[in-house]
Design a protein around this motif. Structure first.
Motif, mmCIF file in Angstrom:
data_model
loop_
_atom_site.group_PDB
_atom_site.id
_atom_site.type_symbol
_atom_site.label_atom_id
_atom_site.label_comp_id
_atom_site.label_asym_id
_atom_site.label_seq_id
_atom_site.Cartn_x
_atom_site.Cartn_y
_atom_site.Cartn_z
ATOM 1 N N UNK A 72 0.834 -1.204 0.000
ATOM 2 C CA UNK A 72 0.000 0.000 0.000
ATOM 3 C C UNK A 72 0.867 1.251 0.000
ATOM 4 N N UNK A 73 2.046 1.162 -0.611
ATOM 5 C CA UNK A 73 2.974 2.293 -0.616
ATOM 6 C C UNK A 73 2.447 3.494 -1.388
ATOM 7 N N UNK A 74 1.530 3.262 -2.330
ATOM 8 C CA UNK A 74 0.968 4.370 -3.108
ATOM 9 C C UNK A 74 -0.531 4.448 -2.809
ATOM 10 N N UNK A 75 -0.913 5.170 -1.761
ATOM 11 C CA UNK A 75 -2.332 5.191 -1.348
ATOM 12 C C UNK A 75 -3.134 6.239 -2.108
ATOM 13 N N UNK A 76 -3.065 6.206 -3.441
ATOM 14 C CA UNK A 76 -3.776 7.199 -4.234
ATOM 15 C C UNK A 76 -5.241 6.865 -4.413
ATOM 16 N N UNK A 77 -5.973 7.830 -4.950
ATOM 17 C CA UNK A 77 -7.393 7.636 -5.225
ATOM 18 C C UNK A 77 -7.578 6.821 -6.496
ATOM 19 N N UNK A 78 -8.743 6.200 -6.627
ATOM 20 C CA UNK A 78 -9.097 5.513 -7.862
ATOM 21 C C UNK A 78 -9.298 4.019 -7.749
ATOM 22 N N UNK A 79 -8.793 3.373 -6.686
ATOM 23 C CA UNK A 79 -9.003 1.942 -6.509
ATOM 24 C C UNK A 79 -10.410 1.672 -6.005
ATOM 25 N N UNK A 80 -11.070 0.673 -6.581
ATOM 26 C CA UNK A 80 -12.452 0.352 -6.213
ATOM 27 C C UNK A 80 -12.587 -1.114 -5.823
ATOM 28 N N UNK A 81 -13.319 -1.395 -4.734
ATOM 29 C CA UNK A 81 -13.578 -2.796 -4.387
ATOM 30 C C UNK A 81 -14.536 -3.437 -5.384
ATOM 31 N N UNK A 82 -14.399 -4.733 -5.561
ATOM 32 C CA UNK A 82 -15.258 -5.518 -6.449
ATOM 33 C C UNK A 82 -16.086 -6.443 -5.575
ATOM 34 N N UNK A 83 -17.399 -6.379 -5.731
ATOM 35 C CA UNK A 83 -18.298 -7.181 -4.892
ATOM 36 C C UNK A 83 -19.044 -8.213 -5.724
ATOM 37 N N UNK A 84 -19.221 -9.378 -5.149
ATOM 38 C CA UNK A 84 -20.071 -10.421 -5.705
ATOM 39 C C UNK A 84 -21.031 -10.854 -4.609
ATOM 40 N N UNK A 85 -22.326 -10.759 -4.886
ATOM 41 C CA UNK A 85 -23.344 -11.077 -3.886
ATOM 42 C C UNK A 85 -23.113 -10.293 -2.598
ATOM 43 N N UNK A 86 -22.680 -9.044 -2.740
ATOM 44 C CA UNK A 86 -22.494 -8.161 -1.603
ATOM 45 C C UNK A 86 -21.182 -8.320 -0.862
ATOM 46 N N UNK A 87 -20.362 -9.257 -1.283
ATOM 47 C CA UNK A 87 -19.111 -9.521 -0.576
ATOM 48 C C UNK A 87 -17.923 -9.063 -1.425
ATOM 49 N N UNK A 88 -16.972 -8.370 -0.814
ATOM 50 C CA UNK A 88 -15.786 -7.924 -1.537
ATOM 51 C C UNK A 88 -14.900 -9.125 -1.843
ATOM 52 N N UNK A 89 -14.600 -9.314 -3.138
ATOM 53 C CA UNK A 89 -13.760 -10.430 -3.555
ATOM 54 C C UNK A 89 -12.476 -9.960 -4.235
ATOM 55 N N UNK A 90 -12.359 -8.653 -4.480
ATOM 56 C CA UNK A 90 -11.165 -8.132 -5.156
ATOM 57 C C UNK A 90 -11.220 -6.608 -5.158
ATOM 58 N N UNK A 91 -10.145 -6.014 -5.682
ATOM 59 C CA UNK A 91 -10.091 -4.579 -5.928
ATOM 60 C C UNK A 91 -9.475 -4.342 -7.287
ATOM 61 N N UNK A 92 -9.841 -3.236 -7.930
ATOM 62 C CA UNK A 92 -9.320 -2.910 -9.251
ATOM 63 C C UNK A 92 -8.873 -1.459 -9.264
ATOM 64 N N UNK A 93 -7.811 -1.185 -10.005
ATOM 65 C CA UNK A 93 -7.316 0.184 -10.133
ATOM 66 C C UNK A 93 -6.506 0.300 -11.408
ATOM 67 N N UNK A 94 -6.288 1.548 -11.828
ATOM 68 C CA UNK A 94 -5.508 1.837 -13.031
ATOM 69 C C UNK A 94 -4.573 3.001 -12.761
ATOM 70 N N UNK A 95 -3.452 2.995 -13.447
ATOM 71 C CA UNK A 95 -2.515 4.109 -13.385
ATOM 72 C C UNK A 95 -1.546 3.950 -14.550
ATOM 73 N N UNK A 96 -0.782 4.995 -14.848
ATOM 74 C CA UNK A 96 0.180 4.868 -15.924
ATOM 75 C C UNK A 96 0.548 6.188 -16.540
#
Length: 334
Positions: free
Chosen positions: A107-131
């Motif tokens: 978590x060295x780069x705590x920038x904005x833009x990462x979003x949790x991914x939910x399936x049936x209301x439960x967080x199963x992953x996170x997604x983000x982009x940068x470049x």
């Protein structure tokens, strides 16, 4: 994303999103990014914190995959958008914020833009982009209607993530209206619905990324045939990731090993298992983590090393054999 996406694991503690679904999300983001004239890295991290998949677009630039991975890790493991986490870091005691980073190195780069991914209301992953050009700022010459989502101003980075998740657009980077106004002028009194969330055509200008995905697919096919779930990484000649995939059921440590052996082979132009002396002597000087475990190979095109391939998960000699077989089959196919 809700309902239709599967996850892996037994349900004990946390389940991670499955690789096929994670890859589909990344590809949707690549499609939208290309439509918007952006280029960078898109990463999905499982709720456990394990890296599941990531793709770096052509001309995506160094460092983007790492930044995206950090933001996705925060969204996945803290179960909140990374912008909410960033706000929390700004209001707690500085020593606590610093401590979080020390004990959460991903978590060295705590920038904005990462979003949790939910399936049936439960967080199963996170997604983000940068470049190199993935940001909340507008690329030159972009059609202003692409920066309107459902009648509201939008920014490119958050738009491609909302599009990937098939979720209603929500800005994560501050005042979208002010940014839109500074670029395009007055906000329309009767704004159009916009085309920001309209279906993007399939990306067609990612020849290097597509080549690396095909190489990763060759490894996955060989691993499936052998009954060995693995992680596979393809890195550029500097050791920066271009494509990464962790098969469902692969040992979590394989993701880190695959990257490190791929980087070693790319940087030193030799199989990673042959590099113990050089890794021991120079590893601390390099910009990326490297390993002399077996499983990494240099990848050549027209006789020139252009990438490194790394396989991690099972015993190193099995990873080496998989890498050799997959690279030979891939090269033979051309």
């Amino acid at each position: 994303m809700t309902g239709s996406t599967g996850s892996t694991g037994s349900g004990w503690q946390v389940d991670d999103l499955d690789l096929a679904s994670a890859r589909a999300l990344v590809r949707r983001a690549v499609d939208k990014a290309e439509q918007l004239g952006l280029s960078g890295g898109i990463v999905v991290v499982g709720a456990s914190g394990a890296l599941l998949t990531g793709s770096r677009m052509d001309d995506g630039g160094a460092g983007g995959m790492g930044r995206a991975r950090s933001k996705a890790w925060i969204a996945a493991t803290q179960r909140i958008p990374s912008t909410a986490h960033l706000h929390r870091l700004g209001v707690i005691a500085p020593a606590v914020a610093e401590g979080f980073s020390r004990i959460s190195p991903e978590a060295d780069f705590p920038g904005a833009g990462g979003m949790p991914i939910r399936v049936d209301g439960r967080v199963v992953a996170g997604i983000a982009a940068s470049g190199s050009t993935v940001s909340p700022f507008f690329p030159p010459g972009i059609d202003r209607e692409l920066m309107i989502a459902d009648g509201q101003p939008a920014n490119p980075e958050d738009l491609l993530i909302a599009y990937a998740l098939e979720q209603e657009y929500a800005g994560q980077h501050g005042d979208d209206l002010a940014r839109w106004h500074a670029t395009f002028g007055e906000w329309p009194a009767e704004p159009p619905r916009g085309v920001g969330m309209a279906t993007a055509p399939a990306a067609s200008r990612q020849s290097d990324l597509d080549w690396c995905i095909a190489l990763a697919d060759a490894v996955i096919a060989a691993a499936e045939a052998a009954g060995l779930p693995v992680a596979v990484s393809v890195v550029d000649r500097r050791g920066e990731p271009i494509q990464h995939d962790q098969m469902d059921g692969a040992p979590t440590g394989g993701a880190y090993v695959a990257e490190a052996v791929a980087a070693a082979s790319a940087l030193f132009h030799a199989p990673s298992g042959d590099l113990a002396e050089r890794v021991e002597g120079a590893g601390h000087l390099l910009p990326v983590a490297v390993s002399a475990l077996s499983g990494g190979l240099p990848v050549r095109r027209d006789g020139v090393v252009v990438a490194g391939l790394g396989v991690g998960g099972p015993a190193p000699f099995r990873c080496h054999d998989l890498a050799v077989a997959a690279l030979a089959a891939f090269t033979e196919r051309g």
